[in-house]
Design an enzyme around this catalytic site. Structure first.
Site, short mmCIF file in Angstrom:
data_model
loop_
_atom_site.label_atom_id
_atom_site.label_comp_id
_atom_site.label_asym_id
_atom_site.label_seq_id
_atom_site.Cartn_x
_atom_site.Cartn_y
_atom_site.Cartn_z
N TYR A 115 -10.25 22.35 -13.96
CA TYR A 115 -10.95 21.08 -14.14
C TYR A 115 -12.19 21.08 -13.23
CZ TYR A 115 -12.04 16.16 -14.00
OH TYR A 115 -12.70 14.97 -14.05
N ASP A 167 -1.50 22.67 -11.57
CA ASP A 167 -1.99 21.54 -12.38
C ASP A 167 -1.48 21.77 -13.79
OD1 ASP A 167 -3.37 19.76 -13.99
OD2 ASP A 167 -5.27 19.96 -12.92
N ARG A 196 0.82 -1.22 0.00
CA ARG A 196 0.00 0.00 0.00
C ARG A 196 0.85 1.27 0.00
NH1 ARG A 196 -3.04 -0.12 4.73
NH2 ARG A 196 -1.69 1.49 5.56
N1 PLP Z 1 -6.80 18.02 -13.98
C1 PLP Z 1 -7.17 18.17 -15.26
C2 PLP Z 1 -6.70 19.39 -16.00
C3 PLP Z 1 -8.01 17.24 -15.90
O1 PLP Z 1 -8.38 17.43 -17.17
C4 PLP Z 1 -8.45 16.10 -15.16
C5 PLP Z 1 -9.35 15.11 -15.77
O2 PLP Z 1 -9.89 15.30 -16.84
C6 PLP Z 1 -8.03 15.97 -13.83
C7 PLP Z 1 -7.22 16.93 -13.28
C8 PLP Z 1 -8.47 14.77 -13.02
O3 PLP Z 1 -7.80 13.63 -13.44
P1 PLP Z 1 -8.42 12.15 -13.26
O4 PLP Z 1 -9.58 12.04 -14.20
O5 PLP Z 1 -7.28 11.23 -13.59
O6 PLP Z 1 -8.85 12.03 -11.84
#
Ligand code: PLP
Length: 384
Positions: free
Chosen positions: A107, A180, A54
């Site tokens: 997102y 991000d 884990r």
């Molecule tokens: N950040 C961005 C810019 C995304 O486009 C996404 C998903 O589309 C995520 C985070 C989240 O990723 P996951 O779908 O792997 O949880």
């Protein structure tokens, strides 16, 4: 040509997943480690460094090493079971009462989690346009704001946040900056070099690139107390990626540089051509000189402006939905960053309160022939 690994470029190291060869078989592809538990030494120690599946796994560590190298992350990288698991681990490492400032355009599922779950756990969150530095300066509360979260280019409008400038504002207020960087990828931008403390990727997207793994990643500038807390959250909550997925991710990453460059080249070509299309009111792509974030993107992105763009169609929401219904080569699906091109009417996924205009179609450019991609969408737009 050099035989020393330390002099190899990122592209060479990534293509060979750090050049690792299995010491027993000499296989150029390392085996997948599936064990959940490990033999303890007679003196009670764990000299291999592995105890249980884990918290840790050798295949995961190998993939993390590639990502840490790509992001130049001194603290290393941590792989998670999804992008959301990676992102939420950062917020969960904060304390109740801490204040967060996050990008307004980001997102949607993370924005929704921040406005509901994070708040339930005692965090307070303000959303601002992080491309507006004055708005950010006004939003941070020195001593109380502990994290600034910026997504750039931001999904689905592809606004560009100036990472170096935002890092300065965050740090002056005593906050960390997490970025991000999913849609930039480490090929185009390295946020840690620009002053960010943590970079996050939905590795589900271009890092893996084949739409067959859900994964998330963090890479850290400093192995400090906060980073240790994030690692502990992954361990205690069991949010680590599985070994098969880590293997697939590593296999995907081997071709990252080739894919990212090809996808960005096609995205720019499409953005330029659709800019003068009679059925397209507006193209959103940071590679276009008319994009408001173009100058910053030109400074903080290299080898292209990424694989994501959006178009706003002249006939409004109904025409946008009809266009998405008529494509053949483009696939009508959510997600992004894969080798196959995807089209999505984004506002209907995000729901009420979205900053996404209703006439917008989000395009994730894959590696198909760009002429085919153009003609397919051109025909769909004209027929709608
Ligand atoms: N950040 C961005 C810019 C995304 O486009 C996404 C998903 O589309 C995520 C985070 C989240 O990723 P996951 O779908 O792997 O949880």
């Amino acid at each position: 040509m050099s035989s020393s690994r330390s002099s190899w470029s990122k592209r060479s190291l990534t293509a060979q997943a750090m050049g690792r060869v299995d010491p027993i078989t000499k296989a150029v592809v390392p085996p997948i480690h599936v064990a959940t538990t490990y033999i303890r030494d007679e003196d009670n120690a764990y000299s291999s460094g592995y105890v249980y599946g884990r918290p840790d796994n050798a295949t995961i560590r190998e993939a993390e090493e590639v990502l840490a190298m790509l992001e130049e992350a001194e603290a290393g990288a941590l792989l998670f079971s999804s992008g959301m698991a990676a992102a939420t681990a950062v917020f969960q490492a904060l304390d109740p009462g801490d204040h967060i400032v996050a990008s307004k355009v980001m997102y949607w599922a993370l924005r929704s989690w921040l406005s509901t779950e994070a708040v339930r756990w005692g965090l307070s969150v303000d959303f601002v346009e992080t491309d507006d530095l004055d708005a950010l300066r006004a939003a941070v509360i020195p001593g109380r704001t502990k994290l600034v979260w910026a997504e750039t280019p931001s999904n689905p409008l592809w606004t560009i946040t100036d990472i170096a400038a935002v890092a300065e504002i965050a740090h002056a207020a005593g906050a960390r900056l997490a970025v991000d960087s999913t849609t930039a990828s480490p090929v185009h931008t390295r946020p840690l070099n620009l002053g960010a403390d943590i970079v996050m990727h939905a590795a589900t997207k271009v890092l893996n690139g084949h739409s067959d793994v859900v994964a998330g990643a963090l890479a850290g500038a400093k192995a400090d107390e906060f980073w240790a807390k994030v690692a502990s959250i992954r361990k205690m909550q069991g949010a680590i990626l599985g070994p098969f997925e880590a293997y697939l991710l590593m296999r995907g990453m081997r071709t990252l540089h080739v894919r990212a460059a090809a996808q960005a080249k096609s995205a720019l070509d499409l953005a330029q051509r659709f800019s003068s299309h009679p059925k397209v009111a507006r193209v959103l792509y940071p590679g276009l000189p008319q994009h408001p974030g173009h100058d910053i993107a030109a400074r903080q992105m290299e080898s292209g402006f990424g694989y994501m763009l959006s178009i706003q169609v002249t006939g409004g929401e109904a025409a946008a939905i009809r266009t998405a219904a008529k494509v053949g080569l483009w696939k009508r699906a959510t997600s992004l960053g894969g080798v196959e091109s995807l089209i999505e009417h984004r506002a209907s996924i995000e729901g009420p309160g979205t900053p996404c205009p209703p006439d917008l179609l989000r395009l994730s450019t894959g590696i198909e022939d760009v002429e085919d991609l153009y003609s397919d969408l051109d025909e769909a737009l004209r027929a709608s």
